[in-house]
Design a protein around this motif. Structure first.
Motif, PDB file in Angstrom:
ATOM      1  N   LEU B  25       0.906  -1.250   0.004  1.00 43.99           N
ATOM      2  CA  LEU B  25      -0.108   0.061  -0.025  1.00 43.99           C
ATOM      3  C   LEU B  25       0.977   1.133  -0.016  1.00 43.99           C
ATOM      4  O   LEU B  25       1.747   1.279   0.664  1.00 43.99           O
ATOM      5  CB  LEU B  25      -0.908   0.025   1.201  1.00 43.99           C
ATOM      6  CG  LEU B  25      -1.878   1.054   1.264  1.00 43.99           C
ATOM      7  CD1 LEU B  25      -2.867   1.266   0.385  1.00 43.99           C
ATOM      8  CD2 LEU B  25      -2.517   1.202   2.912  1.00 43.99           C
ATOM      9  N   HIS B  26       0.583   2.251  -1.016  1.00 42.12           N
ATOM     10  CA  HIS B  26       1.400   3.426  -0.880  1.00 42.12           C
ATOM     11  C   HIS B  26       0.535   4.567  -0.883  1.00 42.12           C
ATOM     12  O   HIS B  26      -0.116   5.001  -1.744  1.00 42.12           O
ATOM     13  CB  HIS B  26       1.913   3.540  -2.493  1.00 42.12           C
ATOM     14  CG  HIS B  26       2.680   2.331  -2.622  1.00 42.12           C
ATOM     15  ND1 HIS B  26       4.022   1.832  -1.972  1.00 42.12           N
ATOM     16  CD2 HIS B  26       2.306   1.032  -3.554  1.00 42.12           C
ATOM     17  CE1 HIS B  26       4.459   0.488  -2.581  1.00 42.12           C
ATOM     18  NE2 HIS B  26       3.298  -0.045  -3.199  1.00 42.12           N
ATOM     19  N   VAL B  84      -2.136   4.312  -3.613  1.00 41.37           N
ATOM     20  CA  VAL B  84      -2.208   2.916  -4.642  1.00 41.37           C
ATOM     21  C   VAL B  84      -1.861   1.898  -4.003  1.00 41.37           C
ATOM     22  O   VAL B  84      -0.947   1.848  -3.071  1.00 41.37           O
ATOM     23  CB  VAL B  84      -1.172   3.618  -5.808  1.00 41.37           C
ATOM     24  CG1 VAL B  84      -0.916   2.310  -6.641  1.00 41.37           C
ATOM     25  CG2 VAL B  84      -1.245   4.691  -6.421  1.00 41.37           C
ATOM     26  N   HIS B  86      -0.772  -2.366  -4.571  1.00 35.78           N
ATOM     27  CA  HIS B  86      -0.588  -3.550  -5.414  1.00 35.78           C
ATOM     28  C   HIS B  86      -1.063  -4.790  -4.787  1.00 35.78           C
ATOM     29  O   HIS B  86      -0.624  -5.115  -3.755  1.00 35.78           O
ATOM     30  CB  HIS B  86       0.986  -3.604  -5.849  1.00 35.78           C
ATOM     31  CG  HIS B  86       0.952  -4.437  -6.877  1.00 35.78           C
ATOM     32  ND1 HIS B  86       0.763  -4.297  -8.047  1.00 35.78           N
ATOM     33  CD2 HIS B  86       1.272  -6.077  -6.894  1.00 35.78           C
ATOM     34  CE1 HIS B  86       0.773  -5.279  -8.792  1.00 35.78           C
ATOM     35  NE2 HIS B  86       1.126  -6.427  -8.245  1.00 35.78           N
ATOM     36  N   SER B 200      -5.655   2.511  -7.981  1.00 30.98           N
ATOM     37  CA  SER B 200      -5.407   3.414  -7.404  1.00 30.98           C
ATOM     38  C   SER B 200      -6.840   3.930  -7.014  1.00 30.98           C
ATOM     39  O   SER B 200      -7.779   4.031  -7.593  1.00 30.98           O
ATOM     40  CB  SER B 200      -5.269   4.569  -8.757  1.00 30.98           C
ATOM     41  OG  SER B 200      -5.098   5.659  -8.409  1.00 30.98           O
TER      42      SER B 200
END
Lengths: 207, 207
Positions: B25-26, B84, B86, B200
């Motif tokens: 997680l960003h 964002v 993944h 996103s």
């Protein structure tokens, strides 16, 4: 890139063969100018670069795509101090849902690129998908292709097995080089081969 | 989760079947406290959560894994304004490099989970890998399995083909639900199926 096909017609281009990457870069701090600067500083010769709202599509030969990806990730990590990138490499299926390569344009061999050392330590969680359906009388063996690719990766980076992924540690060049070498080793026997790697450059932990 | 095997012995657990996810997680801004808060706020019942320096491994039944992933991503996006993630979903290969499920423990059918709407708009670039080697006399057909999964995804989110991926738009619940539904549809015919999605939530562009 050396190209081998089973017919004498002109060699397929990387675009014909569906070679390319999707890259999403997450610099620590998430500053938009870091992203813009990282992409602007990379050598885009030989690649077609298309950004959308989720990732950046990079198309060209395997060597040009990898060089561009490494430069973007390295610059992003240097500017931000730490960055995570998701790198998705694909070859052998140029279309979208459909996969319409003629059967005799299967295997264009490319040597794994030699990427210049960056001085940046990186860790990746890498997964490789050789989409080998087999053929009548010869079932595919995707796990064998993965094992061979991991053996190739081991010549470039420190390799450790983890759940669902293989961990790679080393200089960013070694880590991306290992991902590329494994992907291209599988591509010598399987047309449609995809690699995914989440690459952390720096030290901020997840979770 | 309903489980079907071809023998009468006790049903394999999700861990036996290698069901789980890797999540990175960003959050926009990359604040470590956002990550910590997002994981802490999620309902971890039924899942085993292990963080390392690249991603977080989540293991449990398909429904529990998806619930946890959605809650982490939603909280991260709400706290940071944009995130964002993944998401890497895997089933059918519990080991690391080796894949040692017995042949009669192939297909444990799980229904796609119904995730609660979040009110958060999301976009994903999704790729599905049905690792179908075929068998003697019956080559695999991974593209057919992908086409079927995309058709299933279309019932849940807005689907657009892109290079190397399928784009999904909708509420975060619809997008993750489409990823899960496609993954589980392919898993009805193929043992080892992996999905990757870069999701996103919010609007900051890449690149």
């Amino acid at each position: 890139m050396s190209t081998v096909t089973s017919t004498s017609r002109s060699a397929p281009t990387p675009t014909d063969l569906g070679v390319g990457a999707r890259l999403s870069l997450h610099p620590s701090g998430g500053v938009a100018t870091v992203l813009a600067d990282a992409y602007a500083a990379a050598d885009a010769s030989g690649v077609e670069v298309t950004a959308d709202d989720v990732s950046t599509l990079v198309r060209g030969s395997e060597a040009d795509v990898l060089r561009f990806v490494q430069q973007v990730v390295a610059t992003g990590a240097r500017l931000a101090g730490h960055a995570v990138a998701h790198v998705h490499l694909s070859r052998g299926c140029p279309g979208e849902v459909a996969c319409e390569l003629p059967d005799d344009a299967v295997l264009a061999w490319a040597d794994a690129p030699e990427l210049p050392a960056t001085g940046l330590r990186a860790t990746a969680q890498w997964a490789l998908y050789p989409l080998d359906d087999g053929r009548p009388g010869h079932p595919g063996d995707h796990m064998r292709a993965i094992e061979q690719a991991v053996a190739v990766a081991r010549t470039r980076a420190t390799v450790s097995p983890e759940r669902f992924v293989t961990r790679l540690d080393g200089d960013l060049a070694d880590v991306l080089g290992a991902v590329a070498a494994g992907w291209l080793a599988a591509g010598r026997h399987v047309r449609h081969v995809v690699a995914h790697a989440t690459v952390s450059v720096g030290s901020a932990p997840e979770g």
